[in-house]
Scaffold this motif. Structure first.
Motif, PDB file in Angstrom:
ATOM      1  N   LEU A 247       0.826  -1.213   0.000  1.00 18.08           N
ATOM      2  CA  LEU A 247       0.000   0.000   0.000  1.00 18.08           C
ATOM      3  C   LEU A 247       0.859   1.261   0.000  1.00 18.08           C
ATOM      4  O   LEU A 247       0.385   2.333  -0.361  1.00 18.08           O
ATOM      5  CB  LEU A 247      -0.939   0.005   1.217  1.00 18.08           C
ATOM      6  N   ASN A 248       2.120   1.130   0.391  1.00 17.17           N
ATOM      7  CA  ASN A 248       3.051   2.263   0.379  1.00 17.17           C
ATOM      8  C   ASN A 248       3.987   2.232  -0.820  1.00 17.17           C
ATOM      9  O   ASN A 248       4.933   3.007  -0.876  1.00 17.17           O
ATOM     10  CB  ASN A 248       3.879   2.275   1.669  1.00 17.17           C
ATOM     11  N   ASP A 249       3.732   1.357  -1.757  1.00 16.28           N
ATOM     12  CA  ASP A 249       4.598   1.192  -2.921  1.00 16.28           C
ATOM     13  C   ASP A 249       4.633   2.473  -3.752  1.00 16.28           C
ATOM     14  O   ASP A 249       3.673   3.244  -3.782  1.00 16.28           O
ATOM     15  CB  ASP A 249       4.068   0.038  -3.780  1.00 16.28           C
ATOM     16  N   ARG A 250       5.758   2.690  -4.424  1.00 16.72           N
ATOM     17  CA  ARG A 250       5.886   3.870  -5.292  1.00 16.72           C
ATOM     18  C   ARG A 250       5.030   3.748  -6.545  1.00 16.72           C
ATOM     19  O   ARG A 250       4.541   4.735  -7.067  1.00 16.72           O
ATOM     20  CB  ARG A 250       7.334   4.059  -5.716  1.00 16.72           C
ATOM     21  N   GLU A 251       4.870   2.539  -7.026  1.00 17.09           N
ATOM     22  CA  GLU A 251       4.119   2.310  -8.261  1.00 17.09           C
ATOM     23  C   GLU A 251       2.615   2.259  -7.968  1.00 17.09           C
ATOM     24  O   GLU A 251       2.170   1.569  -7.057  1.00 17.09           O
ATOM     25  CB  GLU A 251       4.545   0.997  -8.912  1.00 17.09           C
ATOM     26  N   ALA A 252       1.858   2.980  -8.770  1.00 21.37           N
ATOM     27  CA  ALA A 252       0.401   3.021  -8.597  1.00 21.37           C
ATOM     28  C   ALA A 252      -0.222   1.641  -8.779  1.00 21.37           C
ATOM     29  O   ALA A 252      -1.176   1.295  -8.080  1.00 21.37           O
ATOM     30  CB  ALA A 252      -0.227   4.010  -9.576  1.00 21.37           C
ATOM     31  N   GLU A 253       0.321   0.863  -9.691  1.00 22.13           N
ATOM     32  CA  GLU A 253      -0.242  -0.474  -9.936  1.00 22.13           C
ATOM     33  C   GLU A 253      -0.116  -1.352  -8.691  1.00 22.13           C
ATOM     34  O   GLU A 253      -1.032  -2.100  -8.353  1.00 22.13           O
ATOM     35  CB  GLU A 253       0.463  -1.129 -11.128  1.00 22.13           C
ATOM     36  N   GLY A 254       0.997  -1.277  -7.992  1.00 19.99           N
ATOM     37  CA  GLY A 254       1.175  -2.043  -6.756  1.00 19.99           C
ATOM     38  C   GLY A 254       0.201  -1.614  -5.682  1.00 19.99           C
ATOM     39  O   GLY A 254      -0.384  -2.445  -4.981  1.00 19.99           O
ATOM     40  N   ARG A 255       0.004  -0.307  -5.544  1.00 23.82           N
ATOM     41  CA  ARG A 255      -0.961   0.200  -4.562  1.00 23.82           C
ATOM     42  C   ARG A 255      -2.381  -0.211  -4.925  1.00 23.82           C
ATOM     43  O   ARG A 255      -3.168  -0.569  -4.049  1.00 23.82           O
ATOM     44  CB  ARG A 255      -0.860   1.723  -4.466  1.00 23.82           C
ATOM     45  N   ARG A 256      -2.701  -0.180  -6.209  1.00 22.67           N
ATOM     46  CA  ARG A 256      -4.049  -0.567  -6.654  1.00 22.67           C
ATOM     47  C   ARG A 256      -4.315  -2.038  -6.354  1.00 22.67           C
ATOM     48  O   ARG A 256      -5.367  -2.395  -5.817  1.00 22.67           O
ATOM     49  CB  ARG A 256      -4.218  -0.306  -8.147  1.00 22.67           C
ATOM     50  N   MET A 257      -3.356  -2.884  -6.688  1.00 19.25           N
ATOM     51  CA  MET A 257      -3.547  -4.322  -6.441  1.00 19.25           C
ATOM     52  C   MET A 257      -3.638  -4.621  -4.945  1.00 19.25           C
ATOM     53  O   MET A 257      -4.460  -5.437  -4.519  1.00 19.25           O
ATOM     54  CB  MET A 257      -2.422  -5.125  -7.095  1.00 19.25           C
ATOM     55  N   ALA A 258      -2.822  -3.953  -4.136  1.00 24.07           N
ATOM     56  CA  ALA A 258      -2.882  -4.157  -2.688  1.00 24.07           C
ATOM     57  C   ALA A 258      -4.232  -3.728  -2.137  1.00 24.07           C
ATOM     58  O   ALA A 258      -4.803  -4.418  -1.282  1.00 24.07           O
ATOM     59  CB  ALA A 258      -1.753  -3.394  -2.007  1.00 24.07           C
ATOM     60  N   SER A 259      -4.762  -2.616  -2.611  1.00 25.63           N
ATOM     61  CA  SER A 259      -6.082  -2.158  -2.157  1.00 25.63           C
ATOM     62  C   SER A 259      -7.156  -3.171  -2.503  1.00 25.63           C
ATOM     63  O   SER A 259      -8.049  -3.450  -1.694  1.00 25.63           O
ATOM     64  CB  SER A 259      -6.433  -0.810  -2.792  1.00 25.63           C
ATOM     65  N   ASN A 260      -7.064  -3.726  -3.699  1.00 29.84           N
ATOM     66  CA  ASN A 260      -8.041  -4.745  -4.103  1.00 29.84           C
ATOM     67  C   ASN A 260      -7.938  -5.991  -3.237  1.00 29.84           C
ATOM     68  O   ASN A 260      -8.956  -6.561  -2.830  1.00 29.84           O
ATOM     69  CB  ASN A 260      -7.842  -5.128  -5.576  1.00 29.84           C
ATOM     70  N   VAL A 261      -6.732  -6.419  -2.934  1.00 26.68           N
ATOM     71  CA  VAL A 261      -6.544  -7.617  -2.104  1.00 26.68           C
ATOM     72  C   VAL A 261      -7.085  -7.371  -0.700  1.00 26.68           C
ATOM     73  O   VAL A 261      -7.782  -8.222  -0.136  1.00 26.68           O
ATOM     74  CB  VAL A 261      -5.061  -8.038  -2.072  1.00 26.68           C
ATOM     75  N   VAL A 262      -6.785  -6.219  -0.129  1.00 27.14           N
ATOM     76  CA  VAL A 262      -7.285  -5.906   1.216  1.00 27.14           C
ATOM     77  C   VAL A 262      -8.810  -5.886   1.219  1.00 27.14           C
ATOM     78  O   VAL A 262      -9.440  -6.441   2.120  1.00 27.14           O
ATOM     79  CB  VAL A 262      -6.711  -4.556   1.713  1.00 27.14           C
ATOM     80  N   THR A 263      -9.411  -5.289   0.220  1.00 33.16           N
ATOM     81  CA  THR A 263     -10.874  -5.265   0.121  1.00 33.16           C
ATOM     82  C   THR A 263     -11.437  -6.678   0.073  1.00 33.16           C
ATOM     83  O   THR A 263     -12.410  -6.991   0.768  1.00 33.16           O
ATOM     84  CB  THR A 263     -11.307  -4.481  -1.136  1.00 33.16           C
ATOM     85  N   ASN A 264     -10.832  -7.538  -0.726  1.00 32.27           N
ATOM     86  CA  ASN A 264     -11.308  -8.915  -0.832  1.00 32.27           C
ATOM     87  C   ASN A 264     -11.095  -9.688   0.472  1.00 32.27           C
ATOM     88  O   ASN A 264     -11.948 -10.488   0.859  1.00 32.27           O
ATOM     89  CB  ASN A 264     -10.605  -9.626  -1.991  1.00 32.27           C
ATOM     90  N   ILE A 265      -9.995  -9.448   1.143  1.00 27.98           N
ATOM     91  CA  ILE A 265      -9.751 -10.116   2.422  1.00 27.98           C
ATOM     92  C   ILE A 265     -10.822  -9.733   3.435  1.00 27.98           C
ATOM     93  O   ILE A 265     -11.341 -10.579   4.152  1.00 27.98           O
ATOM     94  CB  ILE A 265      -8.341  -9.794   2.952  1.00 27.98           C
ATOM     95  N   PHE A 266     -11.147  -8.433   3.484  1.00 25.29           N
ATOM     96  CA  PHE A 266     -12.169  -7.994   4.429  1.00 25.29           C
ATOM     97  C   PHE A 266     -13.518  -8.639   4.142  1.00 25.29           C
ATOM     98  O   PHE A 266     -14.303  -8.842   5.045  1.00 25.29           O
ATOM     99  CB  PHE A 266     -12.317  -6.477   4.411  1.00 25.29           C
ATOM    100  N   SER A 267     -13.770  -8.966   2.890  1.00 23.99           N
ATOM    101  CA  SER A 267     -15.070  -9.562   2.564  1.00 23.99           C
ATOM    102  C   SER A 267     -15.113 -11.070   2.804  1.00 23.99           C
ATOM    103  O   SER A 267     -16.199 -11.614   3.008  1.00 23.99           O
ATOM    104  CB  SER A 267     -15.456  -9.245   1.117  1.00 23.99           C
ATOM    105  N   ILE A 268     -13.969 -11.751   2.820  1.00 20.50           N
ATOM    106  CA  ILE A 268     -14.010 -13.215   2.983  1.00 20.50           C
ATOM    107  C   ILE A 268     -13.450 -13.713   4.306  1.00 20.50           C
ATOM    108  O   ILE A 268     -13.623 -14.881   4.634  1.00 20.50           O
ATOM    109  CB  ILE A 268     -13.296 -13.943   1.821  1.00 20.50           C
ATOM    110  N   ALA A 269     -12.813 -12.862   5.085  1.00 20.70           N
ATOM    111  CA  ALA A 269     -12.265 -13.287   6.373  1.00 20.70           C
ATOM    112  C   ALA A 269     -13.235 -12.933   7.494  1.00 20.70           C
ATOM    113  O   ALA A 269     -14.055 -12.011   7.361  1.00 20.70           O
ATOM    114  CB  ALA A 269     -10.915 -12.617   6.621  1.00 20.70           C
ATOM    115  N   ASP A 270     -13.127 -13.655   8.588  1.00 21.95           N
ATOM    116  CA  ASP A 270     -13.932 -13.331   9.761  1.00 21.95           C
ATOM    117  C   ASP A 270     -13.477 -11.997  10.336  1.00 21.95           C
ATOM    118  O   ASP A 270     -12.285 -11.699  10.383  1.00 21.95           O
ATOM    119  CB  ASP A 270     -13.773 -14.403  10.845  1.00 21.95           C
ATOM    120  N   GLU A 271     -14.441 -11.221  10.779  1.00 25.58           N
ATOM    121  CA  GLU A 271     -14.135  -9.898  11.321  1.00 25.58           C
ATOM    122  C   GLU A 271     -13.175  -9.992  12.504  1.00 25.58           C
ATOM    123  O   GLU A 271     -12.255  -9.182  12.637  1.00 25.58           O
ATOM    124  CB  GLU A 271     -15.427  -9.212  11.753  1.00 25.58           C
ATOM    125  N   LYS A 272     -13.348 -11.003  13.354  1.00 29.85           N
ATOM    126  CA  LYS A 272     -12.489 -11.144  14.530  1.00 29.85           C
ATOM    127  C   LYS A 272     -11.048 -11.467  14.143  1.00 29.85           C
ATOM    128  O   LYS A 272     -10.117 -11.114  14.870  1.00 29.85           O
ATOM    129  CB  LYS A 272     -13.037 -12.207  15.477  1.00 29.85           C
TER     130      LYS A 272
END
Length: 70
Positions: free
Chosen positions: A18-43
């Motif tokens: 998420l702190n990567d210099r390249e926008a593509e790396g930040r974009r992919m990390a944001s997408n992965v985090v979003t997907n993790i939040f939707s499929i992992a248990d909140e706890k």
């Protein structure tokens, strides 16, 4: 479902991406985090929220429109 050991391995990598210099790396990390939040248990994700929230807020103000929209 993502288990806690897998989250423990992935979250530091995602934080760094998420702190990567390249926008593509930040974009992919944001997408992965979003997907993790939707499929992992909140706890299981809760311990990592403090680490990720500032980086995700920063992504909302990113100069790249692709990162902002992910």
């Amino acid at each position: 479902l993502i288990d806690p050991p897998a989250l423990a391995l992935m979250m530091p990598i995602l934080k760094r991406a998420l702190n990567d210099r390249e926008a593509e790396g930040r974009r992919m990390a944001s997408n992965v985090v979003t997907n993790i939040f939707s499929i992992a248990d909140e706890k299981d994700v809760e311990p990592y929220m403090e680490m990720l929230i500032p980086n995700l807020k920063h992504s909302l103000l990113d100069p790249s429109p692709e990162v902002r929209s992910s």
